[in-house]
Scaffold this active site. Structure first.
Site, PDB file in Angstrom:
ATOM      1  N   GLU A 162      19.023 -53.935  17.632  1.00 57.71           N
ATOM      2  CA  GLU A 162      17.666 -54.481  17.562  1.00 57.71           C
ATOM      3  C   GLU A 162      17.676 -56.012  17.634  1.00 57.71           C
ATOM      4  O   GLU A 162      17.001 -56.694  16.867  1.00 57.71           O
ATOM      5  CB  GLU A 162      16.954 -53.990  16.297  1.00 57.71           C
ATOM      6  CG  GLU A 162      16.836 -52.466  16.262  1.00 57.71           C
ATOM      7  CD  GLU A 162      16.055 -51.915  15.077  1.00 57.71           C
ATOM      8  OE1 GLU A 162      15.990 -52.583  14.036  1.00 57.71           O
ATOM      9  OE2 GLU A 162      15.513 -50.808  15.217  1.00 57.71           O
TER      10      GLU A 162
ATOM     11  N   ASP B 123      16.076 -42.555  12.645  1.00 55.03           N
ATOM     12  CA  ASP B 123      15.700 -43.684  11.799  1.00 55.03           C
ATOM     13  C   ASP B 123      14.870 -43.257  10.592  1.00 55.03           C
ATOM     14  O   ASP B 123      13.655 -43.468  10.587  1.00 55.03           O
ATOM     15  CB  ASP B 123      14.908 -44.711  12.633  1.00 55.03           C
ATOM     16  CG  ASP B 123      14.806 -46.053  11.942  1.00 55.03           C
ATOM     17  OD1 ASP B 123      15.379 -46.205  10.854  1.00 55.03           O
ATOM     18  OD2 ASP B 123      14.150 -46.947  12.494  1.00 55.03           O
TER      19      ASP B 123
ATOM     20  N   GLU C 117       9.357 -46.535   4.317  1.00 52.39           N
ATOM     21  CA  GLU C 117       8.881 -47.020   5.618  1.00 52.39           C
ATOM     22  C   GLU C 117       8.151 -45.937   6.407  1.00 52.39           C
ATOM     23  O   GLU C 117       7.066 -46.169   6.933  1.00 52.39           O
ATOM     24  CB  GLU C 117      10.060 -47.562   6.436  1.00 52.39           C
ATOM     25  CG  GLU C 117       9.660 -48.004   7.828  1.00 52.39           C
ATOM     26  CD  GLU C 117      10.812 -48.587   8.639  1.00 52.39           C
ATOM     27  OE1 GLU C 117      11.933 -48.690   8.109  1.00 52.39           O
ATOM     28  OE2 GLU C 117      10.575 -48.939   9.812  1.00 52.39           O
TER      29      GLU C 117
END
Ligand code: GCV
Length: 644
Positions: free
Chosen positions: A260, A339, A367
């Protein structure tokens, strides 16, 4: 700030009993300080000891374990090393009065995982996009604000104490995305890390630091960060020596490389073993470790290219490197291949690295599981993951030879975690890292007893009713059958079914008018199922054996495909989304029942979040059901309104 699971009242049983402590050292002093505080609060004092905590070379339990028993009216904790006394003391706190009632034989308790670590994704600067804490839902950082170290000793000490009571012994203090300012924590801002280490140390917690792979260039002025360049190795060695001069018990580095946008060894044509080893060599003389993250994938892929499968990436990168890492490299692997989704299969990397130390990474910060607006007790997810027999008979926990790691959910919020009930997730991670065989419901019960001392039965029952199955409830009203994502891009909160579908991130569901799901089979798909050892490679490959909850992760199927449950996929989607909302709707009345039994401000905070959870669950239901009704053209068998 809220006392979380260590309110003064939790110490009453200890605070009223005379105690004796035999031993010396920093952690023994912590034990003494805790006892003195409890005695001061509850009037206990001198007298024949009813609680004895003693260092004893013959105590079984290793460097952190202890034995605990009671005979002849004396409760005794024996430990080989001071950390064991501290953990033993917290065990006595958990037992409360039961520790001082009937005699019970001494039993030995020792942690299953040697390193039980929380990673903070805290930034020093307030990042323009990610804020002070990346994926933080509990206010700001407890360590930094707007570029400045807070040095709030009371806050950090309270945190150290809370997490030590769950068994945590390592904390990485900064974000794995290391931006320009944060890179300096390694060198000219090292005093800020040393200060944190001083506050954590009395609770048996070592600090770790996320570093940039390009630090030799960013901080050292070198022309390269090539891990095989001798000047780079020398730079890491010199800098690491300085770190240990300042922090003799420093834990080590955490690195997110080639991921990323973070720099890494690929930039120099080197492997991740080369990259990890140069840091490992610098740390080795001092006993430090490098946590090297396996979260490496192409985040710039073309959605039209179905041969590239993000789920495959970590295994494809790392499995060939097994055996090439130094002993003090710990490959940190997210529990699932994508993820931190609500439901994913466990990552096959965990079984592919027999000659490498592996630490499984979990996410306490919610998240993708409701961002601490939604009640979502993750103990069951972690328990299921850790006990999964990935390399039969070895479980994920057993394969996690380098310990367990989780991303913390803590911030400067007065309840620490935004949603007060999300404290239970932080508590549960520590307890499950100590002993992954504990039942999540029993851990929740411990948390309730400690957090709400003397909780009346109705409060205990209500919290269990709200939380025990809350992960499953969340799964019901969000992305179905293991397909994942469908969240608002970047924010990852609330539904956006096609939000990532035409993006470069590699998280697709491939829904069209005929069907949905990702074909990851060897026969016709990306071949990802082949990364699993038997029997899982075959179980996941076949439609007839793939578990329903993971169906769309592994297979692309028509909406009319019949699940093992007997329902079609489309009817399952409708039914689960209606049911999920009804389960959420039931929460607020449950919580009202206990209005007088908890602090009014805490009650109000939870109530407000429950309202938001219901609003959001309805949004999920309506968007998902509408989308799939429109795509498939198949009506709900029960004729319910599926759009609003
Ligand atoms: C720290 C996900 C999150 C990122 C996070 C990343 C990681 O992609 O959305 O915010 O970055 O995981 O684990 O490195």
């Amino acid at each position: 700030m809220h006392a979380a699971w260590l309110p003064p009242e939790a110490w009453r049983a200890i605070g009223t009993r005379p105690a004796r402590v035999d031993g010396e050292g920093l952690l023994v002093q912590t034990v003494l300080d805790e006892l003195n505080a409890a005695h001061a609060a509850f009037g206990g004092g001198p007298g024949a000891p009813q609680l004895v905590l003693a260092l004893s070379p013959t105590a079984d339990g290793g460097p952190e374990g202890y034995s605990l028993g009671r005979s002849d009216g004396v409760t005794t904790v024996l430990a080989e090393a001071p950390a064991g006394l501290l953990y033993g003391l917290f065990h006595v706190v958990r037992l409360g009065e039961a520790a001082f009632a009937d005699d019970f034989p001494a039993t030995v308790h020792r942690p299953v995982h040697a390193r039980r670590m929380l990673d903070h994704w805290d930034n020093v600067d307030r990042h323009p996009v990610m804020g002070q804490v990346e994926r933080g839902y509990s206010g700001g950082s407890i360590f930094w604000r707007d570029g400045v170290a807070l040095r709030d000793e009371a806050r950090v000490k309270a945190y150290a104490r809370l997490v030590a009571a769950t068994g945590i012994n390592a904390v990485a203090v900064n974000n794995v995305n290391v931006h320009a300012t944060e890179a300096h924590l390694l060198t000219d801002r090292l005093d800020e890390v040393a200060w944190l280490a001083d506050v954590f140390r009395p609770y048996g917690i070592r600090v770790h630091l996320s570093v940039s792979f390009n630090a030799p260039m960013l901080l050292g002025g070198l022309p390269t960060a090539d891990p095989l360049d001798p000047s780079v190795a020398a730079w890491w060695a010199a800098v690491t020596k300085n770190v240990y001069d300042a922090i003799p018990d420093f834990g080590g580095y955490v690195v997110k490389a080639d991921s990323e946008g973070q720099p890494g060894p690929f930039g120099y044509g080197r492997s991740h073993a080369d990259g990890a080893n140069v840091l490992a060599d610098a740390l080795a003389p001092y006993g430090g470790v490098v946590h090297w993250r396996a979260f490496v994938y192409n985040h710039r892929q073309d959605w039209r290219d179905r041969s590239t499968d993000r789920a495959r990436a970590a295994y494809d990168h790392f499995a060939p490197l097994d055996g090439q890492f130094r002993d003090n490299v710990i490959l940190q692997v997210k529990y699932g291949p994508i993820d931190f989704q609500t439901r994913e299969p466990v990552s096959p990397v965990i079984a592919a690295m027999a000659r490498t130390r592996v630490a499984v990474e979990l996410q306490v910060t919610q998240e993708y599981t409701g961002q601490q607006q939604h009640v979502c007790y993750l103990g069951p997810q972690w328990s299921e993951t850790l006990s999964f027999p990935l390399a039969e008979p070895r479980t994920v926990s057993e394969l996690s030879t380098g310990g367990l790691v989780a991303v913390s959910n803590v911030g400067d919020d007065e309840y620490w975690t935004g949603h007060p009930l999300a404290q239970a997730n932080l508590y549960a991670f520590g307890r499950l890292a100590w002993d992954p065989t504990l039942s999540p419901s029993a851990v929740l019960d411990e948390w309730i007893s400690l957090t709400f001392p003397g909780a009346e039965a109705v409060l205990r029952e209500t919290l269990h009713a709200m939380m025990d199955h809350s992960w499953r409830t969340y799964e019901l009203y969000t992305a179905p059958l293991g397909v994942g994502f469908m969240v608002k891009p970047h924010y990852h909160y609330g539904p956006d079914i096609d939000g990532y579908e035409y993006s470069p991130w590699g998280t697709y569901h491939f829904a069209d008018r005929d069907g949905i799901g990702v074909d990851r089979t060897r026969a016709t798909g990306t071949g990802y199922t082949g990364q699993y050892p038997p029997p899982w490679c075959d179980i996941y490959e076949s439609l007839s054996t793939c578990p329903d909850e993971l169906l769309l992760f592994f297979h692309h199927v028509p909406y009319g495909h019949v699940l093992h449950s007997g329902k079609t996929v489309i009817q399952h989607i409708y039914d689960t989304h209606f049911e999920g909302v009804e389960r959420v709707r039931a929460l607020r009345p449950l919580w009202e029942r206990v209005a007088g039994l908890v602090d009014p401000a805490l009650h109000a905070r939870v109530a407000e979040r429950l309202d938001e959870q219901l609003r959001c669950a309805i949004e999920w239901r309506d968007q998902i059901n509408t989308y799939f009704y429109r795509k498939s053209g198949v009506p709900d068998a029960h004729g319910r309104t599926i759009y609003a």
